[in-house]
Design a protein around this motif. Structure first.
Motif, PDB file in Angstrom:
ATOM      1  N   GLU A  21       0.876  -1.171   0.000  1.00  0.00           N
ATOM      2  CA  GLU A  21       0.000   0.000   0.000  1.00  0.00           C
ATOM      3  C   GLU A  21       0.918   1.226   0.000  1.00  0.00           C
ATOM      4  O   GLU A  21       1.728   1.400   0.903  1.00  0.00           O
ATOM      5  N   PHE A  22       0.796   2.048  -1.026  1.00  0.00           N
ATOM      6  CA  PHE A  22       1.642   3.240  -1.164  1.00  0.00           C
ATOM      7  C   PHE A  22       0.806   4.483  -0.897  1.00  0.00           C
ATOM      8  O   PHE A  22      -0.145   4.776  -1.629  1.00  0.00           O
ATOM      9  N   ARG A  23       1.160   5.208   0.152  1.00  0.00           N
ATOM     10  CA  ARG A  23       0.544   6.507   0.420  1.00  0.00           C
ATOM     11  C   ARG A  23       1.531   7.581  -0.025  1.00  0.00           C
ATOM     12  O   ARG A  23       2.640   7.675   0.496  1.00  0.00           O
ATOM     13  N   ILE A  24       1.122   8.414  -0.983  1.00  0.00           N
ATOM     14  CA  ILE A  24       2.029   9.372  -1.624  1.00  0.00           C
ATOM     15  C   ILE A  24       1.655  10.784  -1.177  1.00  0.00           C
ATOM     16  O   ILE A  24       0.487  11.180  -1.278  1.00  0.00           O
ATOM     17  N   ILE A  25       2.641  11.522  -0.698  1.00  0.00           N
ATOM     18  CA  ILE A  25       2.401  12.835  -0.104  1.00  0.00           C
ATOM     19  C   ILE A  25       3.273  13.875  -0.795  1.00  0.00           C
ATOM     20  O   ILE A  25       4.488  13.676  -0.944  1.00  0.00           O
ATOM     21  N   GLY A  26       2.676  14.975  -1.206  1.00  0.00           N
ATOM     22  CA  GLY A  26       3.462  16.035  -1.822  1.00  0.00           C
ATOM     23  C   GLY A  26       2.615  17.253  -2.104  1.00  0.00           C
ATOM     24  O   GLY A  26       1.384  17.156  -2.239  1.00  0.00           O
ATOM     25  N   LEU A 132       9.307  15.822  -2.900  1.00  0.00           N
ATOM     26  CA  LEU A 132       9.678  17.212  -2.645  1.00  0.00           C
ATOM     27  C   LEU A 132      10.387  17.800  -3.862  1.00  0.00           C
ATOM     28  O   LEU A 132      11.338  17.213  -4.375  1.00  0.00           O
ATOM     29  N   ARG A 133       9.901  18.946  -4.317  1.00  0.00           N
ATOM     30  CA  ARG A 133      10.516  19.709  -5.394  1.00  0.00           C
ATOM     31  C   ARG A 133      11.133  20.957  -4.797  1.00  0.00           C
ATOM     32  O   ARG A 133      10.667  21.460  -3.766  1.00  0.00           O
ATOM     33  N   ASP A 134      12.182  21.494  -5.407  1.00  0.00           N
ATOM     34  CA  ASP A 134      12.781  22.704  -4.845  1.00  0.00           C
ATOM     35  C   ASP A 134      11.728  23.813  -4.825  1.00  0.00           C
ATOM     36  O   ASP A 134      10.876  23.907  -5.708  1.00  0.00           O
ATOM     37  N   PRO A 135      11.737  24.673  -3.784  1.00  0.00           N
ATOM     38  CA  PRO A 135      10.651  25.641  -3.603  1.00  0.00           C
ATOM     39  C   PRO A 135      10.571  26.706  -4.693  1.00  0.00           C
ATOM     40  O   PRO A 135       9.496  27.225  -4.967  1.00  0.00           O
ATOM     41  N   PHE A 136      11.699  27.045  -5.308  1.00  0.00           N
ATOM     42  CA  PHE A 136      11.710  28.121  -6.296  1.00  0.00           C
ATOM     43  C   PHE A 136      10.919  27.747  -7.546  1.00  0.00           C
ATOM     44  O   PHE A 136      10.094  28.521  -8.042  1.00  0.00           O
ATOM     45  N   ASN A 137      11.145  26.566  -8.061  1.00  0.00           N
ATOM     46  CA  ASN A 137      10.391  26.113  -9.225  1.00  0.00           C
ATOM     47  C   ASN A 137       8.978  25.683  -8.842  1.00  0.00           C
ATOM     48  O   ASN A 137       8.040  25.871  -9.622  1.00  0.00           O
ATOM     49  N   LEU A 138       8.822  25.129  -7.644  1.00  0.00           N
ATOM     50  CA  LEU A 138       7.491  24.753  -7.176  1.00  0.00           C
ATOM     51  C   LEU A 138       6.591  25.977  -7.064  1.00  0.00           C
ATOM     52  O   LEU A 138       5.467  25.995  -7.581  1.00  0.00           O
ATOM     53  N   PHE A 139       7.063  27.022  -6.384  1.00  0.00           N
ATOM     54  CA  PHE A 139       6.244  28.216  -6.186  1.00  0.00           C
ATOM     55  C   PHE A 139       5.939  28.880  -7.527  1.00  0.00           C
ATOM     56  O   PHE A 139       4.842  29.384  -7.737  1.00  0.00           O
TER      57      PHE A 139
END
Length: 288
Positions: A21-26, A132-139
């Motif tokens: 069972e895979f619970r994926i969080i992001g 997790l993605r770097d915040p600069f490209n994520l934002f």
């Protein structure tokens, strides 16, 4: 117990989710669906994926539309019946996958374990996958897609505030480094996942699934695909300029104001001294 032993085979027969069972969080726009699609393409056996489920609730009941037709799941199980699954009449699966987006980590471990088994059945293994993605490209991607409320007019309603986004991001980043909330974790650095086949191979090994890398170049249609490119790069995703999204806002003072010293330090520890870090530090120093 060794894989294939009589003891393991007996346990497997008693499980609804025979392998895992895979619970994926992001956070949304961290490449969640690209990675989920890639994971699904590595799997051998029957699977069911439930889209954007609510923490602390039955994922079969809270999954949100994945397609324009309104389907909330993806599966290769013939004659799959969502209503029966919701009632606890589960089909046998090799893998059950579901994801949570834009959520704090604390509530995730507060679900009663016996209640959880009633919702999804028994699983041989359970894994928490944190993306997790770097915040600069994520934002930058969240601004482009209208998922920020606050400094950017017109981004109202469903989008979360910048302050909430900052808090969630920092918590997820700290969990990456020395987390205390989740057990049985597999951490996926989105920047590394997009850049290295060897890194993807290691992730598959950590998840105890096969590795073919099939699906890596696909761009899913969920939420319109990429914030910047839509689905125009499907089949050639490696050509997308994923790590330069921040440049769109290089002259935007309000954009740089979203990154404080803690955010920058967390970024350095997880992603290294990537190009936007210098810009953020310059803004931070000039504002002091």
């Amino acid at each position: 117990m060794k894989k294939g032993s009589p003891e393991v085979e007996m346990i497997v027969r008693e499980k609804t989710n025979q392998n895992a069972e895979f619970r994926i969080i992001g956070l949304s726009r961290s490449g969640n669906h690209a990675i989920i699609n890639w994971i699904i393409n590595q799997l051998n056996g029957k699977y069911c994926f439930l889209n954007c489920t609510e923490p602390k609730y039955n994922p079969f009941l809270t999954a949100r539309p994945l397609t324009e037709e309104g389907e909330v799941y993806q599966t290769n199980i013939e004659n799959f019946d969502l209503e029966k699954e919701r009632q606890g009449n589960f089909t046998s699966k090799d893998y059950l996958l579901y994801n949570h987006e834009d959520c704090f980590l604390g509530p995730l471990e507060k679900t009663n374990k016996s209640q959880h088994k009633i919702w999804v059945g028994n699983s041989l293994h359970q894994r928490n996958i944190i993306i997790l993605r770097d915040p600069f490209n994520l934002f930058a991607s969240r601004i482009k897609s209208g998922l920020l409320r606050g400094h950017y007019p017109g981004h109202g309603g469903k989008p979360i505030s910048i302050l909430t986004l900052q808090r969630i991001y920092k918590q997820h980043a700290r969990e990456f480094l020395n987390g205390k909330y989740l057990k049985n974790k597999v951490l996926i650095n989105y920047n590394s996942w997009t850049s290295s086949s060897q890194y993807r191979r290691q992730i598959a090994q950590d998840l105890e699934i096969s590795f073919s890398d099939e699906g890596f170049n696909e761009v899913t249609e969920v939420a319109g695909g990429s914030s910047f490119d839509g689905t125009s790069f499907s089949g050639k995703a490696q050509k997308m300029n994923l790590h330069d999204r921040w440049k769109k806002f290089a002259e935007d003072k309000e954009y740089w104001a979203m990154f404080d010293s803690e955010m920058i330090e967390l970024t350095k520890k997880i992603f290294g001294n990537i190009p936007p870090v210098a810009f953020a530090e310059r803004y931070l120093n000039s504002s002091n």
